[in-house]
Design a protein around this motif. Structure first.
Motif, short mmCIF file in Angstrom:
data_model
loop_
_atom_site.label_atom_id
_atom_site.label_comp_id
_atom_site.label_asym_id
_atom_site.label_seq_id
_atom_site.Cartn_x
_atom_site.Cartn_y
_atom_site.Cartn_z
N LEU B 255 0.83 -1.21 0.00
CA LEU B 255 0.00 0.00 0.00
C LEU B 255 0.86 1.26 0.00
N GLN B 256 1.98 1.15 0.72
CA GLN B 256 2.89 2.31 0.77
C GLN B 256 3.45 2.61 -0.62
N SER B 257 3.83 1.54 -1.34
CA SER B 257 4.37 1.73 -2.68
C SER B 257 3.32 2.32 -3.62
N VAL B 258 2.10 1.80 -3.54
CA VAL B 258 1.02 2.32 -4.38
C VAL B 258 0.80 3.79 -4.06
N ALA B 259 0.78 4.10 -2.76
CA ALA B 259 0.54 5.49 -2.35
C ALA B 259 1.64 6.40 -2.89
N VAL B 260 2.89 5.96 -2.78
CA VAL B 260 4.00 6.79 -3.26
C VAL B 260 3.84 7.05 -4.76
N LEU B 261 3.54 6.00 -5.52
CA LEU B 261 3.43 6.14 -6.99
C LEU B 261 2.26 7.06 -7.36
N VAL B 262 1.14 6.89 -6.66
CA VAL B 262 -0.02 7.74 -6.96
C VAL B 262 0.27 9.19 -6.60
N VAL B 263 0.86 9.38 -5.43
CA VAL B 263 1.14 10.75 -4.98
C VAL B 263 2.12 11.44 -5.94
N VAL B 264 3.16 10.72 -6.33
CA VAL B 264 4.13 11.32 -7.27
C VAL B 264 3.42 11.71 -8.58
N GLY B 265 2.57 10.81 -9.08
CA GLY B 265 1.84 11.09 -10.32
C GLY B 265 0.94 12.30 -10.18
N VAL B 266 0.23 12.38 -9.07
CA VAL B 266 -0.71 13.49 -8.87
C VAL B 266 0.05 14.81 -8.69
N VAL B 267 1.10 14.77 -7.88
CA VAL B 267 1.87 16.01 -7.65
C VAL B 267 2.50 16.49 -8.97
N ALA B 268 3.03 15.55 -9.74
CA ALA B 268 3.62 15.94 -11.04
C ALA B 268 2.56 16.59 -11.93
N ALA B 269 1.35 16.03 -11.91
CA ALA B 269 0.27 16.61 -12.73
C ALA B 269 -0.09 18.01 -12.25
N LEU B 270 -0.14 18.19 -10.93
CA LEU B 270 -0.47 19.52 -10.40
C LEU B 270 0.60 20.54 -10.75
N VAL B 271 1.86 20.10 -10.64
CA VAL B 271 2.97 21.01 -11.00
C VAL B 271 2.88 21.35 -12.50
N GLY B 272 2.59 20.33 -13.31
CA GLY B 272 2.46 20.56 -14.75
C GLY B 272 1.34 21.55 -15.07
N ILE B 273 0.21 21.40 -14.39
CA ILE B 273 -0.91 22.32 -14.62
C ILE B 273 -0.49 23.74 -14.26
N TRP B 274 0.18 23.86 -13.15
CA TRP B 274 0.64 25.19 -12.72
C TRP B 274 1.59 25.81 -13.76
N MET B 275 2.47 24.95 -14.29
CA MET B 275 3.44 25.46 -15.28
C MET B 275 2.72 25.86 -16.57
N LEU B 276 1.75 25.06 -16.97
CA LEU B 276 1.02 25.38 -18.21
C LEU B 276 0.22 26.68 -18.06
N ARG B 277 -0.30 26.89 -16.86
CA ARG B 277 -1.07 28.11 -16.60
C ARG B 277 -0.20 29.35 -16.81
N ASN B 278 1.09 29.20 -16.53
CA ASN B 278 1.98 30.35 -16.66
C ASN B 278 2.73 30.38 -17.99
N LYS B 279 2.44 29.41 -18.84
CA LYS B 279 3.12 29.37 -20.15
C LYS B 279 2.58 30.47 -21.06
N GLU B 280 3.43 30.90 -21.96
CA GLU B 280 3.02 31.90 -22.93
C GLU B 280 3.24 31.36 -24.33
N LEU B 281 2.50 31.93 -25.27
CA LEU B 281 2.64 31.48 -26.65
C LEU B 281 3.97 31.98 -27.21
N GLU B 282 4.75 31.04 -27.75
CA GLU B 282 6.07 31.44 -28.24
C GLU B 282 6.06 31.79 -29.71
N LYS B 283 5.17 31.14 -30.47
CA LYS B 283 5.18 31.37 -31.93
C LYS B 283 4.02 32.24 -32.34
#
Lengths: 317, 283
Positions: B255-283
């Motif tokens: 359960l600990q391993s599953v929790a770690v993998l899920v948490v890492v996946g979710v946190v990475a997604a949240l960080v990604g969303i935050w980064m995309l929110r601040n992205k600007e159009l380059e072209k």
């Protein structure tokens, strides 16, 4: 700076930028620009590297200003994305999902605007037909010519019936017939009361769509308003007007010393060249003079109030 | 520029519901990702375990290597440490970053869709493509393994087989999420991706004691049956004992391993969303 003849009440402005600026590292792309745009077609003009593209993307909510505020319908598009339902955007970039067909692309664009399947299909049909893309609708975008891609980009920007439309170099790569059709379309959209902001560095292109411009140079708004009004506000370059007349000598004699007339030159027996610092006032006064004094004027030609001349005069300093 | 009075109250628009937008984007993105040329290379890569099983089946039928042993070895030593990271990197790193880089993201950014829906739609598509690709390889292995008769299908074998499917899903979820965030952050995400997948993960997994728990690979491998390994019996007594003790992997609760993998996946997604929110159009 809100420059020459902005002519839009604050409450009527659909697009409003207040002292916006954008820095990329130490490079200032846009510096302290303020503009207010209501309905109609407005050309955003500037040479390559003038900051036009950055300002355009800031107005459309695709770039965050380093300072200042940009509002469309009074909202910040980047945060309040719902308002994109009323905004159309045609990018300059030629990038399209090459694997999709034209029909799929347009339908998806409409579906993502919130239209149901049936309405999306019907609008897709209508716009493919309008831009004469019906024959190519099932072809992959990778096989589209530049002109066809441009038309499709325009179609996706307009198919959802937006009130504010951003067009970045919209006529790039189009053949003359499509160019003419697109120009007419843009003018019609403006006449319907929509706000169309057209960014371009090709002056005749903008001139054919509108006389209302925002001129940007080195990251600053140099002028905003009607070309003639802006032209009037360049005192170091008086407007040159040629009057064709059957009695040019008499006409020249009359014009000397009149209000708004700076210089008069008799070019030949049929042509008088007048320099005026207030072309608008001169044009307003001229019909009265002609009628009251029975002056023979066959034709009036303005020699240097074209957009190109205005652009040149404003940017040369 | 005429003085038209603007009335906005009568047409107050609404953004597309996040779930609707997310699913529409995911469906379109799966189709897009499935057409990419790199999918052919990934398909070839994923055929490696299939080829291995085929080789055993054809050339070494009498060696006594049971399908159960094969599957355990493939899951533990090939699918988890090699295939999942590579496939997730190839699909995930380009899921969002590539669209921003190309400029096609503008057609999503100028729709009444929140950026979190855009990000999650693309991510879901990438995770689906990665999981399906890996699962197909596993299914092909299964077909070859049972081609000699259904007597190999024991309860333990089926359990291991289904566990491996779940691990593929979980691994694809976590690794793709992480690499998608890499792709959103870095302009060229492949190098940092390789450094993470084959530098960090290799290094950490092979460091003795609990430091291993700082790698995703450890947690995935912790969830699957370990294949029988030859111990260090050939080494001199003391050295063998030391190495065995040092590299011994104490399992943590599943359960600990599953929790770690899920948490890492979710946190990475949240960080990604935050980064995309601040992205600007380059072209």
């Amino acid at each position: 700076m809100i420059a020459a003849g902005a002519g839009v009440r604050e409450d009527a402005a659909r697009i409003k930028a207040e002292r916006v600026g954008k820095w990329f590292g130490e490079v200032i792309a846009v510096n302290n620009c303020s503009i207010a745009i209501g309905s109609g077609v407005v050309g955003l003009l500037g040479a390559n590297g003038a900051g036009k593209s950055t300002l355009f993307k800031m107005l459309a909510g695709l770039i965050e200003p380093s300072h200042g505020r940009v509002r469309v319908f009074g909202r910040e598009l980047r945060r309040d994305v719902a308002w994109y339902r009323r905004v159309g955007f045609c990018p300059e970039s030629d990038a399209l999902p090459e694997w999709m067909t034209g029909r799929e692309f347009l339908t998806l664009a409409l579906r993502l605007m919130g239209f149901d399947r049936k309405e999306s299909a019907s609008r897709t049909d209508r716009w493919l037909e309008r831009f004469e893309l019906v024959d190519a609708q099932n072809r992959k975008l990778g096989g589209y010519s530049k002109g066809m891609r441009q038309k499709l980009k325009l179609a996706q920007a307009l198919a959802h019936d937006p009130d504010v439309i951003f067009l970045d170099e919209p006529l790039n790569g189009m053949d003359p017939v499509s160019r003419k059709q697109s120009i007419d379309l843009v003018r019609d959209l403006g006449a319907e009361g929509r706000t169309v902001l057209v960014s371009s560095h090709i002056l005749p292109e903008v001139e054919s769509m509108t006389s209302e411009i925002v001129l940007i140079d080195r990251g600053r708004v140099l002028a905003e308003g009607a070309v003639t009004e802006i032209r009037d506000k360049i005192p170091e370059h008086p407007t040159t007007v040629a009057l064709v007349s059957s009695d040019a000598r008499r006409l020249a004699g009359f014009l000397i010393g009149r209000d708004h007339v700076k210089a008069v030159e008799l070019e030949d027996e049929r042509r008088v060249v007048v320099r005026t610092e207030h072309a608008v006032a001169f044009y307003r006064a001229l019909p009265g003079w002609v009628l009251e004094n029975d002056l023979p004027v066959d034709e009036i030609l303005t020699l240097d109030d074209s957009l190109e001349a205005v652009f040149q005069y404003l940017t040369e300093g | 520029m005429t003085d038209a009075t603007i009335t906005t109250a009568d047409r107050e628009p609404r953004a597309l519901p996040t779930l609707t937008a997310l699913l529409s984007i995911a469906v379109y993105s799966v189709r897009e990702m499935a057409r990419r040329r790199r999918l052919i290379s990934l398909g070839l890569l994923c055929s490696l375990p299939v080829i291995a099983v085929l080789v055993v089946r054809i050339f070494f039928p009498e060696e006594g290597i049971t399908p159960h042993q094969q599957l355990a070895a493939l899951s533990h030593d090939v699918i988890i440490p090699l295939l999942i990271p590579i496939v997730a990197m190839a699909v995930g790193a380009s899921a969002i970053g590539e669209q921003v880089e190309e400029g096609t993201i503008v057609y999503l950014w100028t729709r009444p869709i929140r950026r979190r829906a855009i990000y999650l739609g693309r991510l879901l598509a990438a995770q689906t493509v990665a999981a399906v690709l890996l699962s197909l390889a596993l299914a092909a292995c299964f077909l070859i393994m049972i081609s000699n008769g259904l007597q190999v299908v024991t309860f333990d074998f089926l359990k291991l087989y289904l566990t491996t499917f779940l691990l593929i899903a979980l691994g694809a979820f976590t690794y793709t999420s992480l690499f998608a965030a890499f792709g959103t952050w870095f302009r060229k995400p492949v190098l940092p991706g390789i450094i993470f997948a084959f530098g960090w993960e290799n290094l950490i997994t092979n460091i003795p004691a609990r430091v291993q728990e700082f790698s995703l690979r450890f947690h995935l491998q912790n969830l699957v049956e370990r294949p029988p390994v030859s111990d260090t019996a050939d080494l001199p007594g003391l050295l063998g004992a030391l190495l065995t003790a040092a590299f011994k992997r104490d399992p943590v609760p599943a359960l600990q391993s599953v929790a770690v993998l899920v948490v890492v996946g979710v946190v990475a997604a949240l960080v990604g969303i935050w980064m995309l929110r601040n992205k600007e159009l380059e072209k």
